[in-house]
Design a protein around this motif. Structure first.
Motif, PDB file in Angstrom:
ATOM      1  N   TRP A  96      -7.627  -2.525   3.085  1.00 42.78           N
ATOM      2  CA  TRP A  96      -6.292  -2.046   2.771  1.00 42.78           C
ATOM      3  C   TRP A  96      -5.862  -1.000   3.805  1.00 42.78           C
ATOM      4  CZ3 TRP A  96      -4.841  -1.338  -3.041  1.00 42.78           C
ATOM      5  CH2 TRP A  96      -5.257  -2.468  -3.777  1.00 42.78           C
ATOM      6  N   GLN A 100      -2.721   3.272   1.339  1.00 35.96           N
ATOM      7  CA  GLN A 100      -2.917   2.576   0.075  1.00 35.96           C
ATOM      8  C   GLN A 100      -4.308   2.848  -0.486  1.00 35.96           C
ATOM      9  OE1 GLN A 100      -1.880  -1.587   0.365  1.00 35.96           O
ATOM     10  NE2 GLN A 100      -0.048  -1.163   1.590  1.00 35.96           N
ATOM     11  N   ARG A 101      -5.290   2.831   0.386  1.00 33.41           N
ATOM     12  CA  ARG A 101      -6.666   3.111  -0.043  1.00 33.41           C
ATOM     13  C   ARG A 101      -6.769   4.536  -0.599  1.00 33.41           C
ATOM     14  NH1 ARG A 101      -8.764   1.208   4.083  1.00 33.41           N
ATOM     15  NH2 ARG A 101      -8.919   3.060   5.389  1.00 33.41           N
ATOM     16  N   GLY A 179       2.855   0.217  -1.949  1.00 34.78           N
ATOM     17  CA  GLY A 179       2.061  -0.832  -1.317  1.00 34.78           C
ATOM     18  C   GLY A 179       0.754  -1.091  -2.039  1.00 34.78           C
ATOM     19  N   ALA A 180       0.146  -0.026  -2.572  1.00 39.65           N
ATOM     20  CA  ALA A 180      -1.104  -0.191  -3.316  1.00 39.65           C
ATOM     21  C   ALA A 180      -0.887  -1.056  -4.552  1.00 39.65           C
ATOM     22  CB  ALA A 180      -1.664   1.169  -3.706  1.00 39.65           C
ATOM     23  N   ASN A 183      -0.263  -4.627  -3.363  1.00 36.82           N
ATOM     24  CA  ASN A 183      -1.490  -5.225  -2.841  1.00 36.82           C
ATOM     25  C   ASN A 183      -2.388  -5.695  -3.977  1.00 36.82           C
ATOM     26  OD1 ASN A 183      -3.343  -6.029  -0.916  1.00 36.82           O
ATOM     27  ND2 ASN A 183      -3.329  -4.086   0.173  1.00 36.82           N
ATOM     28  N   HIS A 184      -2.384  -4.944  -5.055  1.00 38.78           N
ATOM     29  CA  HIS A 184      -3.204  -5.304  -6.214  1.00 38.78           C
ATOM     30  C   HIS A 184      -2.575  -6.429  -7.025  1.00 38.78           C
ATOM     31  CE1 HIS A 184      -6.379  -4.774  -9.075  1.00 38.78           C
ATOM     32  NE2 HIS A 184      -5.579  -4.402 -10.043  1.00 38.78           N
TER      33      HIS A 184
END
Length: 218
Positions: A96, A100-101, A179-180, A183-184
């Protein structure tokens, strides 16, 4: 994540609470068993170093007083906090973007910093003050499940807000949080987590409140 909240009643109904165990012992054992089921990622896996570096950056930014353990794992779970101080993070987070991470890790750190494990334990002890036996759990199962679910929702949104504020302090914008979530994947409401749309809406409100606060010069 709060899978153990729902799994607890199944565990009791299957007779897995030892004779005389109180709720605190049962919850701690439930977390220990869940933690033991995770497959720890190899330290030779280059993804582990990436996740650990992001976590170190986060810790340097917030300087938590309590000792916090990070375990990098493989498997379906992306991130989770257990026993109030063990953060489990999937090695897949290495792929990622850094912002986001960091949001995912900061979210889990928010659970630790705000002592969500202790607060959930207090709720359980309120309804089950003595030994964990069906005679004491069955009568309160419905209301406790509802209240535990409501508290879990509150804690998830609280952890999101914490992560958002930490990332702002680190100079990372709202897009990283958004974005996180994307992304999930867009998630529906569950018994333990509000759906993605609710979480994003809550963060947008936090963003607006922060902008208003800054405009006032506070």
């Amino acid at each position: 994540m709060r899978a153990w909240v729902i799994g607890f009643f199944f565990m009791v109904s299957m007779g897995r609470a030892a004779a005389g165990e109180d709720i605190e012992a049962v919850l701690e054992r439930s977390h220990a068993e869940r933690l033991a089921r995770f497959e720890t990622a190899s330290e030779f896996d280059p993804r582990v170093a990436v996740v650990r570096a992001s976590f170190a950056r986060l810790i340097a930014a917030v300087a938590p007083a309590a000792e916090i353990e990070l375990r990098v794992v493989t498997g379906p779970v992306m991130a989770e906090t257990l026993n109030g101080q063990v953060i489990v993070a999937n090695a897949a987070l290495a792929r990622w973007p850094e912002g986001q991470r960091l949001f995912v890790l900061a979210h889990e750190l928010g659970h630790v910093r705000h002592q969500h494990w202790s607060r959930m334990g207090l709720l359980f002890r309120q309804y089950i003050p003595g030994a964990v036996v069906p005679e004491s759990t069955d009568p309160v199962a419905a209301v406790l499940s509802r209240e535990a679910s409501a508290l879990a929702y509150e804690q998830e949104l609280d952890a999101d807000a914490y992560a958002f504020k930490v990332l702002q302090r680190m100079g990372i914008g709202f897009d990283a949080a958004l974005g996180a979530f994307m992304n999930h994947g867009v998630q529906p409401d569950t018994a333990t987590h509000p759906g993605t749309r609710k979480r994003v809406a809550h963060l947008r409100l936090a963003q607006q409140e922060e902008a208003a606060r800054r405009a006032r010069g506070q």
